[in-house]
Scaffold this active site. Sequence first.
Site, PDB file in Angstrom:
ATOM      1  N   ARG A  51       0.821  -1.216   0.000  1.00 32.78           N
ATOM      2  CA  ARG A  51       0.000   0.000   0.000  1.00 32.78           C
ATOM      3  C   ARG A  51       0.852   1.264   0.000  1.00 32.78           C
ATOM      4  O   ARG A  51       0.449   2.295  -0.550  1.00 32.78           O
ATOM      5  CB  ARG A  51      -0.952  -0.012   1.199  1.00 32.78           C
ATOM      6  CG  ARG A  51      -2.151  -0.931   0.992  1.00 32.78           C
ATOM      7  CD  ARG A  51      -2.991  -1.074   2.262  1.00 32.78           C
ATOM      8  NE  ARG A  51      -3.286   0.159   2.935  1.00 32.78           N
ATOM      9  CZ  ARG A  51      -4.508   0.702   3.067  1.00 32.78           C
ATOM     10  NH1 ARG A  51      -5.554   0.092   2.528  1.00 32.78           N
ATOM     11  NH2 ARG A  51      -4.684   1.800   3.740  1.00 32.78           N
ATOM     12  N   SER A  52       2.031   1.207   0.587  1.00 29.48           N
ATOM     13  CA  SER A  52       2.910   2.378   0.547  1.00 29.48           C
ATOM     14  C   SER A  52       3.293   2.680  -0.901  1.00 29.48           C
ATOM     15  O   SER A  52       3.351   3.840  -1.315  1.00 29.48           O
ATOM     16  CB  SER A  52       4.173   2.121   1.379  1.00 29.48           C
ATOM     17  OG  SER A  52       3.826   1.881   2.729  1.00 29.48           O
ATOM     18  N   ARG A  62       0.636  12.454 -10.606  1.00 26.37           N
ATOM     19  CA  ARG A  62       0.492  13.917 -10.525  1.00 26.37           C
ATOM     20  C   ARG A  62       1.783  14.627 -10.936  1.00 26.37           C
ATOM     21  O   ARG A  62       1.743  15.661 -11.616  1.00 26.37           O
ATOM     22  CB  ARG A  62       0.086  14.328  -9.103  1.00 26.37           C
ATOM     23  CG  ARG A  62      -1.374  14.058  -8.783  1.00 26.37           C
ATOM     24  CD  ARG A  62      -2.286  14.985  -9.573  1.00 26.37           C
ATOM     25  NE  ARG A  62      -3.684  14.759  -9.256  1.00 26.37           N
ATOM     26  CZ  ARG A  62      -4.515  14.047 -10.020  1.00 26.37           C
ATOM     27  NH1 ARG A  62      -4.085  13.498 -11.147  1.00 26.37           N
ATOM     28  NH2 ARG A  62      -5.773  13.874  -9.657  1.00 26.37           N
ATOM     29  N   HIS A  65       1.885  14.775 -14.487  1.00 26.82           N
ATOM     30  CA  HIS A  65       0.983  15.822 -14.992  1.00 26.82           C
ATOM     31  C   HIS A  65       1.666  17.188 -14.982  1.00 26.82           C
ATOM     32  O   HIS A  65       1.347  18.056 -15.795  1.00 26.82           O
ATOM     33  CB  HIS A  65      -0.298  15.874 -14.151  1.00 26.82           C
ATOM     34  CG  HIS A  65      -1.205  14.709 -14.393  1.00 26.82           C
ATOM     35  ND1 HIS A  65      -2.126  14.281 -13.464  1.00 26.82           N
ATOM     36  CD2 HIS A  65      -1.314  13.856 -15.441  1.00 26.82           C
ATOM     37  CE1 HIS A  65      -2.778  13.236 -13.948  1.00 26.82           C
ATOM     38  NE2 HIS A  65      -2.296  12.958 -15.140  1.00 26.82           N
ATOM     39  N   SER A  91       8.002   4.049   3.272  1.00 25.92           N
ATOM     40  CA  SER A  91       7.961   2.775   4.004  1.00 25.92           C
ATOM     41  C   SER A  91       7.646   3.102   5.451  1.00 25.92           C
ATOM     42  O   SER A  91       8.468   3.729   6.138  1.00 25.92           O
ATOM     43  CB  SER A  91       9.306   2.053   3.897  1.00 25.92           C
ATOM     44  OG  SER A  91       9.325   0.941   4.767  1.00 25.92           O
ATOM     45  N   GLY A  92       6.479   2.684   5.901  1.00 25.24           N
ATOM     46  CA  GLY A  92       6.098   2.971   7.280  1.00 25.24           C
ATOM     47  C   GLY A  92       7.145   2.465   8.253  1.00 25.24           C
ATOM     48  O   GLY A  92       7.572   3.181   9.162  1.00 25.24           O
ATOM     49  N   SER A  93       7.557   1.226   8.046  1.00 29.27           N
ATOM     50  CA  SER A  93       8.551   0.625   8.941  1.00 29.27           C
ATOM     51  C   SER A  93       9.946   1.184   8.698  1.00 29.27           C
ATOM     52  O   SER A  93      10.761   1.255   9.624  1.00 29.27           O
ATOM     53  CB  SER A  93       8.573  -0.894   8.730  1.00 29.27           C
ATOM     54  OG  SER A  93       8.931  -1.193   7.384  1.00 29.27           O
ATOM     55  N   GLY A  94      10.221   1.504   7.449  1.00 33.24           N
ATOM     56  CA  GLY A  94      11.581   1.925   7.081  1.00 33.24           C
ATOM     57  C   GLY A  94      12.544   0.761   7.007  1.00 33.24           C
ATOM     58  O   GLY A  94      13.765   0.971   6.887  1.00 33.24           O
ATOM     59  N   THR A  95      12.019  -0.456   7.060  1.00 32.74           N
ATOM     60  CA  THR A  95      12.893  -1.644   7.060  1.00 32.74           C
ATOM     61  C   THR A  95      12.559  -2.618   5.934  1.00 32.74           C
ATOM     62  O   THR A  95      13.219  -3.663   5.831  1.00 32.74           O
ATOM     63  CB  THR A  95      12.770  -2.413   8.396  1.00 32.74           C
ATOM     64  OG1 THR A  95      11.401  -2.820   8.574  1.00 32.74           O
ATOM     65  CG2 THR A  95      13.209  -1.567   9.582  1.00 32.74           C
ATOM     66  N   THR A  96      11.574  -2.339   5.121  1.00 34.34           N
ATOM     67  CA  THR A  96      11.182  -3.277   4.062  1.00 34.34           C
ATOM     68  C   THR A  96      12.369  -3.531   3.133  1.00 34.34           C
ATOM     69  O   THR A  96      12.924  -2.588   2.552  1.00 34.34           O
ATOM     70  CB  THR A  96       9.958  -2.734   3.307  1.00 34.34           C
ATOM     71  OG1 THR A  96       8.901  -2.574   4.249  1.00 34.34           O
ATOM     72  CG2 THR A  96       9.513  -3.690   2.211  1.00 34.34           C
ATOM     73  N   SER A 153      -2.359   1.683   7.944  1.00 30.69           N
ATOM     74  CA  SER A 153      -3.350   2.454   7.177  1.00 30.69           C
ATOM     75  C   SER A 153      -3.169   3.964   7.322  1.00 30.69           C
ATOM     76  O   SER A 153      -3.189   4.697   6.316  1.00 30.69           O
ATOM     77  CB  SER A 153      -4.767   2.068   7.598  1.00 30.69           C
ATOM     78  OG  SER A 153      -5.026   0.723   7.262  1.00 30.69           O
ATOM     79  N   GLU A 156      -0.220   5.189   5.360  1.00 32.54           N
ATOM     80  CA  GLU A 156      -0.447   5.165   3.908  1.00 32.54           C
ATOM     81  C   GLU A 156      -1.386   6.300   3.474  1.00 32.54           C
ATOM     82  O   GLU A 156      -1.200   6.894   2.411  1.00 32.54           O
ATOM     83  CB  GLU A 156      -0.982   3.786   3.517  1.00 32.54           C
ATOM     84  CG  GLU A 156       0.087   2.696   3.721  1.00 32.54           C
ATOM     85  CD  GLU A 156      -0.420   1.456   4.443  1.00 32.54           C
ATOM     86  OE1 GLU A 156      -1.635   1.193   4.404  1.00 32.54           O
ATOM     87  OE2 GLU A 156       0.410   0.752   5.061  1.00 32.54           O
ATOM     88  N   ASP A 164      -0.117  14.712  -2.552  1.00 31.93           N
ATOM     89  CA  ASP A 164      -0.965  15.738  -3.163  1.00 31.93           C
ATOM     90  C   ASP A 164      -0.508  17.140  -2.746  1.00 31.93           C
ATOM     91  O   ASP A 164      -0.577  18.085  -3.542  1.00 31.93           O
ATOM     92  CB  ASP A 164      -2.432  15.524  -2.781  1.00 31.93           C
ATOM     93  CG  ASP A 164      -3.116  14.497  -3.685  1.00 31.93           C
ATOM     94  OD1 ASP A 164      -2.520  14.106  -4.709  1.00 31.93           O
ATOM     95  OD2 ASP A 164      -4.245  14.084  -3.366  1.00 31.93           O
TER      96      ASP A 164
END
Length: 189
Positions: A51-52, A62, A65, A91-96, A153, A156, A164
Amino acid sequence: MDADVGSSLDRIARELEGALDALVHADPSALDAVADSIATASRIFVFGAGRSGLALRMTAMRLMHLGLQVHVAGEVTTPAITSGDLLLTASGSGTTGGIVRGAEAAVAAGARVVAITTDPASPLAALAVHSVIVPAADKLDRSGAASVQYAGSLFEQVVVVLGDALFHTLWRRSGASADELWPRHANLE
Ligand SMILES: O=C([C@H](O)CO)[C@H](O)[C@H](O)COP(=O)(O)O
């Protein structure tokens, strides 16, 4: 608790507003530095998992665009990153693993990395010239302290809205009208 959709929407809206408010007031100049990095890069590559990554793809569209050269890492048409390019990661975790390795490869190639993450001490943040630290739960945080929503969630959602905001800033700076941007929108859809 939150067993009807209206209550859940209200909860999510309040969490998102709180996270964005904290983000704006924590370090506004850091956010502008990210916008400047995007504006001055030769090309922008976006890279996130799950989802990230989906959230960053919205930003990529965008920025396209706006007339910027944008690539989504992992797509078959995405070229090699090199000096002068920017790798925008989330990356929420920063470890992926794949994202950290991608950031390492980008740095080795002479590119600059921006990290959007919840963890300033993460390996991803350590590779970045600019980090945006989002006050949200990472996907393994079950404490409910930063968010009651499932997994990452809230993080993300913030990535989408921050993307935006970066676009909106750069668009306003450009002086271009919406009509001038619109011809770049996909016509094969
Ligand atoms: O898809 C995801 C998951 O649903 C978490 O809410 C994550 O975005 C994916 O697993 C990548 O994780 P992070 O790199 O920690 O954002």
